[in-house]
Design a protein around this motif. Sequence first.
Motif, PDB file in Angstrom:
ATOM      1  N   ALA A 158      38.111  37.589  44.222  1.00 44.20           N
ATOM      2  CA  ALA A 158      38.911  38.786  44.506  1.00 44.20           C
ATOM      3  C   ALA A 158      40.228  38.777  43.739  1.00 44.20           C
ATOM      4  CB  ALA A 158      39.176  38.878  46.007  1.00 44.20           C
ATOM      5  N   ILE A 159      40.853  37.620  43.637  1.00 40.54           N
ATOM      6  CA  ILE A 159      42.123  37.524  42.900  1.00 40.54           C
ATOM      7  C   ILE A 159      41.915  37.932  41.448  1.00 40.54           C
ATOM      8  CG2 ILE A 159      43.754  35.835  41.943  1.00 40.54           C
ATOM      9  CD1 ILE A 159      43.579  34.426  44.724  1.00 40.54           C
ATOM     10  N   GLU A 160      40.840  37.444  40.847  1.00 39.95           N
ATOM     11  CA  GLU A 160      40.567  37.811  39.459  1.00 39.95           C
ATOM     12  C   GLU A 160      40.305  39.306  39.343  1.00 39.95           C
ATOM     13  OE1 GLU A 160      37.693  36.382  35.755  1.00 39.95           O
ATOM     14  OE2 GLU A 160      37.658  35.308  37.671  1.00 39.95           O
ATOM     15  N   ALA A 161      39.637  39.877  40.334  1.00 36.63           N
ATOM     16  CA  ALA A 161      39.338  41.310  40.315  1.00 36.63           C
ATOM     17  C   ALA A 161      40.606  42.155  40.353  1.00 36.63           C
ATOM     18  CB  ALA A 161      38.430  41.660  41.489  1.00 36.63           C
ATOM     19  N   LEU A 162      41.646  41.671  41.027  1.00 37.39           N
ATOM     20  CA  LEU A 162      42.889  42.444  41.099  1.00 37.39           C
ATOM     21  C   LEU A 162      43.475  42.674  39.712  1.00 37.39           C
ATOM     22  CD1 LEU A 162      44.636  40.840  44.217  1.00 37.39           C
ATOM     23  CD2 LEU A 162      43.280  42.931  44.086  1.00 37.39           C
ATOM     24  N   GLY A 163      43.360  41.695  38.851  1.00 38.00           N
ATOM     25  CA  GLY A 163      43.880  41.854  37.500  1.00 38.00           C
ATOM     26  C   GLY A 163      43.070  42.830  36.667  1.00 38.00           C
ATOM     27  N   ALA A 166      34.562  52.853  37.106  1.00 38.55           N
ATOM     28  CA  ALA A 166      35.259  53.802  37.979  1.00 38.55           C
ATOM     29  C   ALA A 166      35.103  53.407  39.447  1.00 38.55           C
ATOM     30  CB  ALA A 166      34.725  55.216  37.747  1.00 38.55           C
ATOM     31  N   LEU A 167      33.896  52.989  39.832  1.00 39.29           N
ATOM     32  CA  LEU A 167      33.674  52.587  41.224  1.00 39.29           C
ATOM     33  C   LEU A 167      34.494  51.348  41.565  1.00 39.29           C
ATOM     34  CD1 LEU A 167      32.209  52.978  43.887  1.00 39.29           C
ATOM     35  CD2 LEU A 167      30.314  51.603  42.986  1.00 39.29           C
ATOM     36  N   MET A 168      34.594  50.422  40.649  1.00 35.72           N
ATOM     37  CA  MET A 168      35.392  49.223  40.898  1.00 35.72           C
ATOM     38  C   MET A 168      36.855  49.592  41.156  1.00 35.72           C
ATOM     39  SD  MET A 168      33.529  46.515  40.896  1.00 35.72           S
ATOM     40  CE  MET A 168      31.811  46.147  40.525  1.00 35.72           C
ATOM     41  N   ARG A 169      37.368  50.531  40.393  1.00 32.88           N
ATOM     42  CA  ARG A 169      38.767  50.944  40.594  1.00 32.88           C
ATOM     43  C   ARG A 169      38.922  51.680  41.919  1.00 32.88           C
ATOM     44  NH1 ARG A 169      38.256  51.970  34.748  1.00 32.88           N
ATOM     45  NH2 ARG A 169      39.403  50.290  33.698  1.00 32.88           N
ATOM     46  N   GLU A 170      37.903  52.466  42.280  1.00 34.85           N
ATOM     47  CA  GLU A 170      37.956  53.148  43.570  1.00 34.85           C
ATOM     48  C   GLU A 170      37.956  52.162  44.733  1.00 34.85           C
ATOM     49  OE1 GLU A 170      34.684  55.826  43.822  1.00 34.85           O
ATOM     50  OE2 GLU A 170      35.274  56.981  42.046  1.00 34.85           O
ATOM     51  N   ARG A 171      37.280  51.030  44.536  1.00 39.19           N
ATOM     52  CA  ARG A 171      37.171  50.029  45.609  1.00 39.19           C
ATOM     53  C   ARG A 171      38.191  48.902  45.444  1.00 39.19           C
ATOM     54  NH1 ARG A 171      32.381  50.280  48.701  1.00 39.19           N
ATOM     55  NH2 ARG A 171      33.487  48.684  49.887  1.00 39.19           N
ATOM     56  N   ALA A 172      39.258  49.166  44.711  1.00 36.91           N
ATOM     57  CA  ALA A 172      40.274  48.129  44.499  1.00 36.91           C
ATOM     58  C   ALA A 172      40.827  47.607  45.812  1.00 36.91           C
ATOM     59  CB  ALA A 172      41.393  48.666  43.619  1.00 36.91           C
ATOM     60  N   ASP A 173      40.973  48.493  46.801  1.00 40.09           N
ATOM     61  CA  ASP A 173      41.499  48.038  48.099  1.00 40.09           C
ATOM     62  C   ASP A 173      40.574  47.023  48.758  1.00 40.09           C
ATOM     63  OD1 ASP A 173      43.827  49.452  47.996  1.00 40.09           O
ATOM     64  OD2 ASP A 173      43.096  51.162  49.150  1.00 40.09           O
ATOM     65  N   THR A 174      39.278  47.134  48.470  1.00 33.59           N
ATOM     66  CA  THR A 174      38.330  46.161  49.012  1.00 33.59           C
ATOM     67  C   THR A 174      38.646  44.771  48.477  1.00 33.59           C
ATOM     68  OG1 THR A 174      36.611  47.858  49.150  1.00 33.59           O
ATOM     69  CG2 THR A 174      35.891  45.565  49.173  1.00 33.59           C
ATOM     70  N   PHE A 175      38.942  44.687  47.197  1.00 35.85           N
ATOM     71  CA  PHE A 175      39.282  43.391  46.610  1.00 35.85           C
ATOM     72  C   PHE A 175      40.635  42.891  47.118  1.00 35.85           C
ATOM     73  CE2 PHE A 175      36.227  45.065  43.473  1.00 35.85           C
ATOM     74  CZ  PHE A 175      35.329  44.009  43.458  1.00 35.85           C
ATOM     75  N   VAL A 176      41.546  43.807  47.420  1.00 37.96           N
ATOM     76  CA  VAL A 176      42.821  43.407  48.024  1.00 37.96           C
ATOM     77  C   VAL A 176      42.553  42.702  49.351  1.00 37.96           C
ATOM     78  CG1 VAL A 176      44.964  44.239  49.053  1.00 37.96           C
ATOM     79  CG2 VAL A 176      44.165  45.205  46.879  1.00 37.96           C
ATOM     80  N   ALA A 177      41.626  43.251  50.142  1.00 30.28           N
ATOM     81  CA  ALA A 177      41.284  42.627  51.423  1.00 30.28           C
ATOM     82  C   ALA A 177      40.596  41.281  51.211  1.00 30.28           C
ATOM     83  CB  ALA A 177      40.380  43.564  52.223  1.00 30.28           C
ATOM     84  N   TYR A 178      39.692  41.221  50.234  1.00 29.19           N
ATOM     85  CA  TYR A 178      39.000  39.963  49.960  1.00 29.19           C
ATOM     86  C   TYR A 178      39.977  38.868  49.519  1.00 29.19           C
ATOM     87  CZ  TYR A 178      34.612  42.704  49.707  1.00 29.19           C
ATOM     88  OH  TYR A 178      33.544  43.520  49.967  1.00 29.19           O
ATOM     89  N   ALA A 179      41.096  39.237  48.949  1.00 28.05           N
ATOM     90  CA  ALA A 179      42.046  38.249  48.427  1.00 28.05           C
ATOM     91  C   ALA A 179      42.673  37.395  49.524  1.00 28.05           C
ATOM     92  CB  ALA A 179      43.143  38.947  47.634  1.00 28.05           C
ATOM     93  N   THR A 180      42.520  37.800  50.780  1.00 32.52           N
ATOM     94  CA  THR A 180      43.031  36.989  51.899  1.00 32.52           C
ATOM     95  C   THR A 180      41.882  36.461  52.759  1.00 32.52           C
ATOM     96  OG1 THR A 180      43.316  38.985  53.266  1.00 32.52           O
ATOM     97  CG2 THR A 180      45.211  38.244  51.956  1.00 32.52           C
ATOM     98  N   ASP A 181      40.671  36.498  52.248  1.00 30.29           N
ATOM     99  CA  ASP A 181      39.494  36.063  52.995  1.00 30.29           C
ATOM    100  C   ASP A 181      39.594  34.573  53.316  1.00 30.29           C
ATOM    101  OD1 ASP A 181      36.554  37.288  53.508  1.00 30.29           O
ATOM    102  OD2 ASP A 181      36.399  35.137  53.095  1.00 30.29           O
ATOM    103  N   PRO A 182      39.054  34.152  54.448  1.00 32.57           N
ATOM    104  CA  PRO A 182      39.074  32.708  54.781  1.00 32.57           C
ATOM    105  C   PRO A 182      38.286  31.852  53.792  1.00 32.57           C
ATOM    106  CG  PRO A 182      38.582  34.032  56.736  1.00 32.57           C
ATOM    107  CD  PRO A 182      38.536  34.963  55.574  1.00 32.57           C
ATOM    108  N   ASP A 183      37.281  32.435  53.146  1.00 27.37           N
ATOM    109  CA  ASP A 183      36.458  31.691  52.190  1.00 27.37           C
ATOM    110  C   ASP A 183      37.193  31.619  50.856  1.00 27.37           C
ATOM    111  OD1 ASP A 183      34.581  30.810  50.297  1.00 27.37           O
ATOM    112  OD2 ASP A 183      32.910  31.739  51.360  1.00 27.37           O
ATOM    113  N   ARG A 224      36.208  30.765  47.983  1.00 25.88           N
ATOM    114  CA  ARG A 224      35.470  31.295  46.830  1.00 25.88           C
ATOM    115  C   ARG A 224      35.522  32.817  46.790  1.00 25.88           C
ATOM    116  NH1 ARG A 224      29.983  30.208  46.099  1.00 25.88           N
ATOM    117  NH2 ARG A 224      29.677  30.260  48.349  1.00 25.88           N
ATOM    118  N   VAL A 225      35.525  33.437  47.948  1.00 21.61           N
ATOM    119  CA  VAL A 225      35.700  34.897  47.998  1.00 21.61           C
ATOM    120  C   VAL A 225      37.084  35.258  47.485  1.00 21.61           C
ATOM    121  CG1 VAL A 225      35.880  36.901  49.516  1.00 21.61           C
ATOM    122  CG2 VAL A 225      34.044  35.233  49.871  1.00 21.61           C
ATOM    123  N   ARG A 226      38.091  34.503  47.936  1.00 26.91           N
ATOM    124  CA  ARG A 226      39.458  34.781  47.483  1.00 26.91           C
ATOM    125  C   ARG A 226      39.574  34.636  45.963  1.00 26.91           C
ATOM    126  NH1 ARG A 226      40.945  31.205  51.554  1.00 26.91           N
ATOM    127  NH2 ARG A 226      41.973  29.765  50.107  1.00 26.91           N
ATOM    128  N   GLY A 227      38.938  33.600  45.426  1.00 29.97           N
ATOM    129  CA  GLY A 227      39.040  33.367  43.993  1.00 29.97           C
ATOM    130  C   GLY A 227      38.497  34.539  43.187  1.00 29.97           C
TER     131      GLY A 227
END
Length: 715
Positions: A140-145, A116-133, A135-138
Amino acid sequence: MINDLDGIAWSSMGHAYGPADDVPMWLRAMTSPDAEIRGRALDDFYGAAHHQGDVYPCTAASLPFLFDMADDPATPDRASIVALLLSIGRAAVDRGDTVYIAPDGTLSTATADSAALMRERADTFVAYATDPDVRVRGAAIEALGLFLDDTDRALTILQGRLPAENGIGERLLIVRTTADLALRLPLARTPVMAWLDTLADDTTADPDIRLASLVHRARCAPADIGAAIVPTTIDLLRELTPAPRPGPDDQGCQGRSGACACTTDANTPTAEDVPPQIAAVFADLERHNRVHAPTTTLLRTFHDVLDARVRERTTLLTEQLRSPDPATRHDAIRMTRDLIVHWRGDHRELVLLLANCLLPHDAYTAAAAAETLQALAPVAEPARETLAAYVTAQRTTHGPAAWAHPHPLLRRAHREAVMALARLGDVRAVPSLLTALDDDVDAWRAEQVAGHLRAVADELVPRLSRRLVDIDLARQRSAMSAGAVVHALAELGDPAAVDAITAFAGAAVRHERWNTAASAVDALASFGTAAAPALGVVRPLADAADVNVRAAATAALWALERDPADVVPRLEKLLDSERNHATIDVLGRIGPPARAVLPRLRAMSHDEHDWTRVHAAAALWDIAGETEADLVVHTLSAAWAKNDATSNLVLTCLDRMGSAAAPALPRVRAELALPRRSGRYANLADDEELQRMCRDVLARVAGVSNDPSRSVDTR
């Protein structure tokens, strides 16, 4: 937020190894500027608070702190924190709303709370998906799915990331995650599959994207797989893997991204108290987890999707093993092993292609191929001559020292090839094995395969016997090596080993190594009456307090002197012990003189445990024969239908029964028609033996039925 850690009642929670009061220390250490401290903290957290993917209350309580670390740009190695969040979230989603008993005895909803917390923080992973790093993006992209439930938004973000990423790994991950989304959210399936179709058909797109789209489209709808998918996949693979230009410094396993770091394997130091066999297992696990080519994960997924389509998978693996790209070829070795281990069929061509990977200029790949051929020994016969040629060439080039060559890759390749050859019973492996045994250089590897070489028992038995006598049973780690030597001597079957095994059994008793002593006595029994000189050691053990030793010694008494009057009453008492299966088998070998136990065996043929019923039924046949045929066939067939791990034991008895096994023939035929390997734990060697026995039973009963003096219905 890290300062709020002390406000949590960590000691009231638990993890895999006890109270969770060490979790805050690990969380603080994850922010250390010292990479070694951070790495150790992450390892400790994964090992205890996220043990084997488990999600404990302390794991859930850690999530806000982990998110705080991941959000802070000053956190060193944020990518590892995001990857940990992804791992916890994936495990929580996989387990759903599971409620279980926590270590403190209370009901835990940690998995549901974490998901439930992961779904609540989905927007956090959306932000991580454009991170300069990257490995962070990788992560985060998987987390979106996994965590973003808004289908349209998730699909828009993922589709937008595809042209923004340059790396092949990230691009393939986006396509895979989009398919994950479709498999998780039914509303996403139609638009995702349409998008994947468009990408797969776009001849202007990069071949890696087209290939990924093709595979994941099949993953979303495996029932729609058509005949063209494998040829199309092969065409795309050829575009992705052009032939490299040969050069004087060719190092073998190189992919599009350059040489694999693993081609420089070095000697790995191990603690003194770690047996070399255990260290080797961990080294093998590390190698098996390596990925050398960027398309490997994708191709593994495709093989999973193709599943029972063995012909199509064989065609694809043939292309992979013939690829001009060494990294693609190398990774295909493991995939080929997986296919042959799990599926029946004529694998001769794949085995020959594996043999072709025994390249003198690429020891890294040669070692992987030889290791696989060793694992496939029952079906590796077509590779025999290539293995022998490779071993001979290495010894010609490097002499007897090839087994102990200072270069770790050359040494490993030679050893694996020698062991594969030995498992085929080929005496051309013997010179290297003798080097190992005489010079005591990783001799434990030679001990593992020596038993397959009966033709040269006269050379191997004296050496193995000396090694057995020299084993110091006062050392805790000695039992593992002792077991291998004893087993090899029993397999070689030369009575010249009896004295050494007898002395070793006595030493094991003196050191109270009861399991070791039982194994040694079992080995003595395998020699039959030729081991009669060991009776002085064996007879007292038939009254030993340890049930394993007592059962082994009682069985050995029968093998060594064949006196049913002495042995049968002892065996009957052992029927109530944990060694009753082995005891029942000995009663079966005794045959009619063991009639006194028939009432017990009839009762045990109705036992609740499948294995007990099968052992009892087989012994009933061996003791009473035709009079028990109906009960035996019914019991064996019912146990086999319920538990196919019993199949080899069932078939061994059916083979002995001849025409009386006729009622079981439909099940035998059905077994042979199965494409997937079965038998005991789906082991390749057991399954090959199972198929052989099925054919033998059919031939034996059919042969009896063709005798005009007998009338047997074999339908």
